[in-house]
Design an enzyme around this catalytic site. Structure first.
Site, PDB file in Angstrom:
ATOM      1  N   TYR A  82       0.860  -1.156  -0.094  1.00 12.40           N
ATOM      2  CA  TYR A  82      -0.134   0.247  -0.044  1.00 12.40           C
ATOM      3  C   TYR A  82       0.886   1.209  -0.024  1.00 12.40           C
ATOM      4  CZ  TYR A  82      -3.803  -3.098   0.861  1.00 12.40           C
ATOM      5  OH  TYR A  82      -4.748  -4.098   0.811  1.00 12.40           O
TER       6      TYR A  82
ATOM      7  N   ASN B  13     -13.040   4.162  -2.311  1.00  4.23           N
ATOM      8  CA  ASN B  13     -12.186   3.062  -1.948  1.00  4.23           C
ATOM      9  C   ASN B  13     -12.855   2.045  -0.691  1.00  4.23           C
ATOM     10  OD1 ASN B  13     -10.335   0.961  -1.224  1.00  4.23           O
ATOM     11  ND2 ASN B  13      -8.573   2.454  -1.257  1.00  4.23           N
TER      12      ASN B  13
ATOM     13  N   ASP C 259     -25.971  -1.934  -3.021  1.00  5.04           N
ATOM     14  CA  ASP C 259     -27.364  -1.290  -3.296  1.00  5.04           C
ATOM     15  C   ASP C 259     -27.358   0.100  -2.821  1.00  5.04           C
ATOM     16  OD1 ASP C 259     -28.092  -3.799  -4.058  1.00  5.04           O
ATOM     17  OD2 ASP C 259     -28.999  -4.353  -1.866  1.00  5.04           O
TER      18      ASP C 259
ATOM     19  N   HIS D  61      -8.598   1.431  -5.979  1.00  2.01           N
ATOM     20  CA  HIS D  61      -7.899   0.584  -5.121  1.00  2.01           C
ATOM     21  C   HIS D  61      -6.548   1.204  -5.319  1.00  2.01           C
ATOM     22  CE1 HIS D  61     -11.296  -2.051  -4.653  1.00  2.01           C
ATOM     23  NE2 HIS D  61     -11.543  -1.838  -5.939  1.00  2.01           N
TER      24      HIS D  61
ATOM     25  N   SER E 203      -3.804  -0.564  -4.569  1.00  2.00           N
ATOM     26  CA  SER E 203      -2.938  -1.723  -4.927  1.00  2.00           C
ATOM     27  C   SER E 203      -3.431  -2.423  -5.960  1.00  2.00           C
ATOM     28  CB  SER E 203      -2.932  -2.913  -4.037  1.00  2.00           C
ATOM     29  OG  SER E 203      -4.117  -3.360  -3.749  1.00  2.00           O
TER      30      SER E 203
ATOM     31  N   ARG F 221      -9.617 -10.915  -3.830  1.00  2.00           N
ATOM     32  CA  ARG F 221      -9.744  -9.350  -4.102  1.00  2.00           C
ATOM     33  C   ARG F 221     -10.314  -9.133  -5.163  1.00  2.00           C
ATOM     34  NH1 ARG F 221      -7.257  -7.732   0.635  1.00  2.00           N
ATOM     35  NH2 ARG F 221      -5.607  -9.176   1.456  1.00  2.00           N
TER      36      ARG F 221
HETATM   37  C1  DHK Z   1      -7.628  -2.052   0.164  1.00  2.00           C
HETATM   38  C2  DHK Z   1      -7.950  -2.949   0.933  1.00  2.00           C
HETATM   39  O1  DHK Z   1      -7.989  -2.688   2.481  1.00  2.00           O
HETATM   40  C3  DHK Z   1      -8.021  -4.409   0.379  1.00  2.00           C
HETATM   41  O2  DHK Z   1      -9.077  -4.956   1.437  1.00  2.00           O
HETATM   42  C4  DHK Z   1      -8.498  -4.468  -0.911  1.00  2.00           C
HETATM   43  C5  DHK Z   1      -7.606  -2.001  -1.372  1.00  2.00           C
HETATM   44  C6  DHK Z   1      -7.566  -3.656  -1.813  1.00  2.00           C
HETATM   45  C7  DHK Z   1      -6.672  -1.255  -2.109  1.00  2.00           C
HETATM   46  O3  DHK Z   1      -5.761  -1.672  -2.811  1.00  2.00           O
HETATM   47  O4  DHK Z   1      -6.680   0.008  -1.767  1.00  2.00           O
HETATM   48  O5  DHK Z   1      -8.400  -5.789  -1.363  1.00  2.00           O
END
Ligand code: DHK
Length: 153
Positions: A29, A80, A93, A106, A108, A117
């Site tokens: 991240y 996100n 919904d 996202h 990542s 994911r």
């Molecule tokens: C962030 C999360 O917390 C994960 O649960 C997702 C996402 C990916 C991100 O890449 O911002 O799978």
């Protein structure tokens, strides 16, 4: 989510564990914190002539309520959904009920990661999805949102 200025309001909503950015698995991240993300969004929005309401929650019910509050108040939603991406029909919904343009972000590249994911309920409500570009995905999402809002005027 109240809004009184004349700029279009975009809600930037963040789901669970994104408050841990910077500490949490930085090899996935990155090192930027949620405050850095908020600052990036604020600067980008300023340049684009948008107002933003930037929020994070660890609660599914809370993010659903925030999405509901967007209806009639916000012009669009950048979200996100984090861990709720792949689990929350309630969030899907709410996004559908908002009748607003939604862009899913996202940090990542979820498609290079575990299979669980990769199936997003939220994508069913999204105009587009940005993933794998780090926190700059938020700035790209706001830029795309400004274009979409301009096109719909
Ligand atoms: C962030 C999360 O917390 C994960 O649960 C997702 C996402 C990916 C991100 O890449 O911002 O799978």
């Amino acid at each position: 989510m109240s809004h009184s200025d004349s700029r279009p309001l975009v809600a930037v909503l963040n789901g669970p564990n994104l408050n841990m950015l910077g500490l949490r698995q930085p090899h996935i991240y990155g090192h930027a914190t949620l405050d850095d993300v908020e600052q990036l969004c604020a600067e980008t929005a300023e340049q684009l002539g948008l107002a933003i309401d930037f929020r994070q929650t660890n609660g599914e019910g809370e993010i659903v309520t925030w999405v509901q509050e967007c209806r009639g108040r916000a012009a669009g939603i950048v979200i996100n959904p984090a861990g709720y991406t792949t689990t929350s029909i309630a969030l899907l919904d709410a996004l559908l009920a908002s009748e607003l343009p939604v862009i899913e972000v996202h940090i990542s590249n979820i498609h290079r990661r575990e299979e669980f994911r990769q199936h997003s309920y939220v994508s069913k409500a999204a105009v587009g999805v940005i993933c794998g570009l780090g926190i700059r995905g938020y700035a790209l999402a706001l830029t795309a949102m400004a274009d979409l809002l301009e096109d719909s005027r």
